[in-house]
Structure formats: C-alpha cells, structure tokens
Motif scaffolding. Structure first.
Motif, PDB file in Angstrom:
ATOM      1  N   ASP A   1      60.759  10.500  87.855  1.00  0.00           N
ATOM      2  CA  ASP A   1      61.947  11.221  88.335  1.00  0.00           C
ATOM      3  C   ASP A   1      62.425  10.659  89.670  1.00  0.00           C
ATOM      4  O   ASP A   1      63.627  10.451  89.882  1.00  0.00           O
ATOM      5  CB  ASP A   1      61.649  12.718  88.490  1.00  0.00           C
TER       6      ASP A   1
ATOM      7  N   GLN B   1      65.997   8.572  90.344  1.00  0.00           N
ATOM      8  CA  GLN B   1      66.974   8.949  91.372  1.00  0.00           C
ATOM      9  C   GLN B   1      67.257   7.799  92.327  1.00  0.00           C
ATOM     10  O   GLN B   1      68.409   7.515  92.655  1.00  0.00           O
ATOM     11  CB  GLN B   1      66.474  10.165  92.154  1.00  0.00           C
TER      12      GLN B   1
ATOM     13  N   THR C   1      69.148   4.893  90.507  1.00  0.00           N
ATOM     14  CA  THR C   1      70.547   5.263  90.268  1.00  0.00           C
ATOM     15  C   THR C   1      71.345   5.206  91.566  1.00  0.00           C
ATOM     16  O   THR C   1      72.481   4.729  91.586  1.00  0.00           O
ATOM     17  CB  THR C   1      70.632   6.656  89.619  1.00  0.00           C
TER      18      THR C   1
END
Length: 186
Positions: A48, A52, A55
């Motif tokens: 996760d 993040q 991106t």
C-alpha cells in the motif's frame, strides 16, 4: 442484545482488562479515556505504501514535465525529482526538440493512473502503472507568435509506466510509453 448494548459491554470489558493490567495497591479511578472505545489501526502494508509513493512519483513526473514544457526547458532541475533512466532521457529529448523547433506547451495533462502490478508484493521494488492520460488541454504552440503548432489535437491516450524504488528509498519512473490519441476510452 442490540448493537449499543454490545458496544457498552465491549467497552466495559476493555476498561476492566486495562485497569487489571495496570493494578497498583491503590484503587483505580476511571478516567475519561477509559470509557472511550479503543481503536486499533493496522500498520499499512508495504504494498500500500509503495503504491501510494509510486503513484505520487508518476503524477509528479507529468507535473514536472508540464512545468518545464511551458518554456521547453530540457535542463529543468525538476525533471530528475520523479524520473530517471530512459524516462528522463525521453522527457529531456522531447523538450530539447521542442526548444530547437521553437515550440512551447501550454496547459496541463490530466492523468488517471491505476496500479497494474506490484513486484514483489511483500517488499515492492517495481510498480507497473496504466493510465488513460488526456492531452486535450496540453498542446504545443509556436514560442515566437503563440500560434498553435501543427502537431494535431490532443486527446485520450493509453500510457504504461514502470516506477522503481531507488537505492535511497525514493520512487522514480524509469520508463513510460505513450500511445496514439484514441488508444483508450476509460
């Protein structure tokens, strides 16, 4: 038993366990925090966090490129913040060509990245991103007179990118491919 009664029992049981675990020779007094429900938050998973950060690097690359493209500054120090290797070379060459040809770019691209793969999932080092980028409002113009350049209209384009974790822990786009206008619909 309704939900409110279940919550009270859970809270009361938690408070008893908390008090019993911290017992002293003195009687304990309830505090305001002992009547509040205890919340636990699981630590974020490595995939996760990596997703993040990768991106953010991908979107940062496009933002940095759009900033530099307003003057076709192929040497902008911003370009190295989120891009490296082949991706950085592609951006720099494109901006140099625009500079050489007297072109600048106005507007901003719109990106809609989706993570396609995280490798390896337990300790990510590479993230694959797919995007349906929109260059409708990000077009080239002649720097000398502000007239639109003859390079066709913008539009929605399929983009694939690899974002890799660098030795210093940062994430950078290492390569990307932009397809022709109309190559995506999503």
């Amino acid at each position: 038993m309704n939900l409110r009664q279940t919550a009270r029992i859970t809270i009361a049981g938690s408070a008893i366990l908390l008090i019993a675990g911290c017992s002293t020779n003195e009687p304990s007094r309830p505090t305001a925090s002992s009547s509040a429900p205890m919340t636990t938050s699981a630590a974020p998973q490595p995939s996760d966090v990596a997703t993040q950060q990768a991106t953010a690097a991908y979107l940062g690359m496009w933002s940095d490129m759009a900033d530099a493209a307003t003057t076709s500054d192929w040497q902008s120090p911003k370009l190295v913040r989120n891009a490296t290797a082949e991706a950085l070379q592609t951006i720099s060459r494109s901006l140099y060509a625009d500079h050489y040809n007297g072109l600048v770019t106005k507007g901003r691209p719109l990106n809609h990245p989706r993570v396609q793969a995280v490798e390896p999932p337990a300790d990510p080092k590479t993230i694959t991103i797919a995007d349906c980028g929109d260059s409708t409002n990000w077009l080239k113009y002649r720097a000398d007179n502000g007239q639109p350049a003859d390079d066709g209209p913008g539009g929605r384009r399929q983009i694939e990118a690899l974002v890799k974790k660098a030795v210093d822990g940062s994430w950078k786009v290492t390569t990307f491919a932009v397809h022709e206008v109309g190559s995506c619909s999503g």
